[in-house]
Design a protein around this motif. Structure first.
Motif, PDB file in Angstrom:
ATOM      1  N   VAL A 122       0.822  -1.213   0.000  1.00  0.00           N
ATOM      2  CA  VAL A 122       0.000   0.000   0.000  1.00  0.00           C
ATOM      3  C   VAL A 122       0.858   1.265   0.000  1.00  0.00           C
ATOM      4  CG1 VAL A 122      -1.694   1.358   1.308  1.00  0.00           C
ATOM      5  CG2 VAL A 122      -1.947  -1.124   1.122  1.00  0.00           C
ATOM      6  N   ASP A 123       1.834   1.340   0.898  1.00  0.00           N
ATOM      7  CA  ASP A 123       2.609   2.580   1.030  1.00  0.00           C
ATOM      8  C   ASP A 123       3.970   2.273   1.650  1.00  0.00           C
ATOM      9  OD1 ASP A 123       3.181   5.273   0.898  1.00  0.00           O
ATOM     10  OD2 ASP A 123       2.139   5.780   2.761  1.00  0.00           O
ATOM     11  N   PHE A 124       4.908   3.213   1.473  1.00  0.00           N
ATOM     12  CA  PHE A 124       6.214   3.095   2.103  1.00  0.00           C
ATOM     13  C   PHE A 124       6.731   4.482   2.455  1.00  0.00           C
ATOM     14  CE2 PHE A 124       7.580   4.108  -2.153  1.00  0.00           C
ATOM     15  CZ  PHE A 124       8.793   4.760  -1.992  1.00  0.00           C
ATOM     16  N   CYS A 125       7.683   4.544   3.393  1.00  0.00           N
ATOM     17  CA  CYS A 125       8.295   5.808   3.812  1.00  0.00           C
ATOM     18  C   CYS A 125       9.770   5.571   4.097  1.00  0.00           C
ATOM     19  CB  CYS A 125       7.654   6.349   5.097  1.00  0.00           C
ATOM     20  SG  CYS A 125       5.897   6.657   5.026  1.00  0.00           S
ATOM     21  N   TRP A 126      10.597   6.595   3.835  1.00  0.00           N
ATOM     22  CA  TRP A 126      11.996   6.570   4.234  1.00  0.00           C
ATOM     23  C   TRP A 126      12.145   7.167   5.622  1.00  0.00           C
ATOM     24  CZ3 TRP A 126      15.943   4.261   1.705  1.00  0.00           C
ATOM     25  CH2 TRP A 126      15.811   4.013   0.328  1.00  0.00           C
ATOM     26  N   SER A 127      13.093   6.642   6.393  1.00  0.00           N
ATOM     27  CA  SER A 127      13.486   7.321   7.622  1.00  0.00           C
ATOM     28  C   SER A 127      14.095   8.666   7.247  1.00  0.00           C
ATOM     29  CB  SER A 127      14.514   6.488   8.387  1.00  0.00           C
ATOM     30  OG  SER A 127      15.195   7.285   9.345  1.00  0.00           O
ATOM     31  N   PRO A 128      13.817   9.727   8.019  1.00  0.00           N
ATOM     32  CA  PRO A 128      14.391  11.037   7.702  1.00  0.00           C
ATOM     33  C   PRO A 128      15.874  11.174   8.031  1.00  0.00           C
ATOM     34  CG  PRO A 128      13.033  11.179   9.664  1.00  0.00           C
ATOM     35  CD  PRO A 128      12.858   9.793   9.138  1.00  0.00           C
TER      36      PRO A 128
END
Length: 324
Positions: A122-128
């Motif tokens: 569904v979705d993904f994010c990178w660590s900042p």
């Protein structure tokens, strides 16, 4: 300063704002800079494109003006790619079945020549701040839903959490990458939905997870920058949610702790100051611009000022944290 023109993008700079670089991309509509501003992504909407050599999306080297790679537009979402914090990788969800395609810079080649496959992704994010990627996979057949934190480029799963009866999931990284908050909406019965926050302690050994359960509707969630606290707006009264404050750091044990709840506030957005300690809760849009300033110093949360800016629609902190 980047300006859009019929034939592409012009990058300007210096005391007289002279033209510094040109990026030829006819019909360009949208642009996006990488976090370290080494690369520029441009997108144009071309009706009769060359299917064999698509150039809907182009990645450029900002300093040299070199075209690094072109991609086809598969679905309209912007930004088209998500960048790692250090510009080393860019990634997007693509293909059928859907998978995460991670590309390395400066070669722009697919990492290890294969995608990260996760059926139903569904979705993904990178660590900042770190080379971690988190993604959510819903329940499929008899397999539970999953939230996975993966290290890139090794693809090692740092932590995984199985979830059941999930209706929605949103991931919120702490600005310093210290924590990952995952908002999980669960169907408790046919008519009752509850919300859990799965709180990953990314920097701790084995990445322990704590759970915060709330039974009412979630309006907003926000991590404190350069700190260990967060605020949640929640409640079933339209336009008058409760504002609850929590801390992830409480001494030796570092257990999740509730600090204070302020009931029925006319707010719907959370804006932490850039240095933490201070937070502005605002009622934007149809809540008539109510502004409530809080101090959370020493974990003692208190209201320090209330103002009103009728029909306010946008709020931004000064980088120093002295002005709003």
């Amino acid at each position: 300063l980047a300006t859009c023109h019929r034939q592409g993008i012009v990058l300007r700079g210096g005391p007289s704002w002279d033209s510094y670089m040109r990026f030829a991309h006819p019909g360009v509509k949208l642009i996006d800079f990488s976090p370290c501003e080494k690369y520029l992504i441009t997108w144009n909407k071309v009706e009769n494109r060359d299917v064999k050599n698509p150039e809907d999306i182009i990645v450029w080297d900002v300093r040299t003006g070199k075209k690094m790679r072109a991609f086809a537009q598969e679905q309209m979402s912007w930004p088209a790619f998500k960048w790692s914090h250090d510009d080393k990788y860019l990634a997007r969800i693509s293909g059928n079945p859907r998978a995460i395609y991670v590309y390395e810079t400066p070669t722009m080649t697919l990492l290890d020549k294969k995608s990260i496959k996760a059926p139903g992704l569904v979705d993904f994010c990178w660590s900042p701040t770190d080379p971690y990627i988190s993604f959510f996979v819903p329940e499929i057949d008899n397999s539970p839903a999953r939230v996975v934190v993966m290290q890139i480029p090794s693809r090692q799963e740092v932590r995984q959490k199985n979830l059941f009866n999930v209706t929605d999931c949103k991931m919120h990284w702490h600005p310093q990458g210290t924590y990952l908050g995952v908002k999980v909406d669960r169907l408790k019965s046919k008519k009752v939905t509850t919300t859990n926050f799965e709180l990953f302690r990314i920097r701790d050994k084995d990445v322990p997870i704590e759970v915060l359960e709330l039974t009412d509707q979630i309006v907003a969630f926000g991590w404190e920058p350069k700190g260990h606290r967060f605020c949640v707006l929640h409640g079933d009264t339209p336009g008058r949610p409760n504002a609850s404050f929590y801390t992830m750091e409480t001494g030796k044990d570092n257990k999740l702790q509730h600090l204070k709840t302020f009931e029925k506030r006319a707010v719907n957005h959370i804006f932490w100051g850039p240095s933490g300690n201070f937070v502005l809760l605002a009622g934007l849009g149809n809540l008539n611009g109510m502004l409530e300033f809080f101090s959370a110093a020493n974990n003692e949360v208190e209201v320090i000022k209330c103002e009103e800016h009728y029909m306010a629609s946008e709020i931004e902190w000064d980088p120093t944290g002295r002005y709003v």
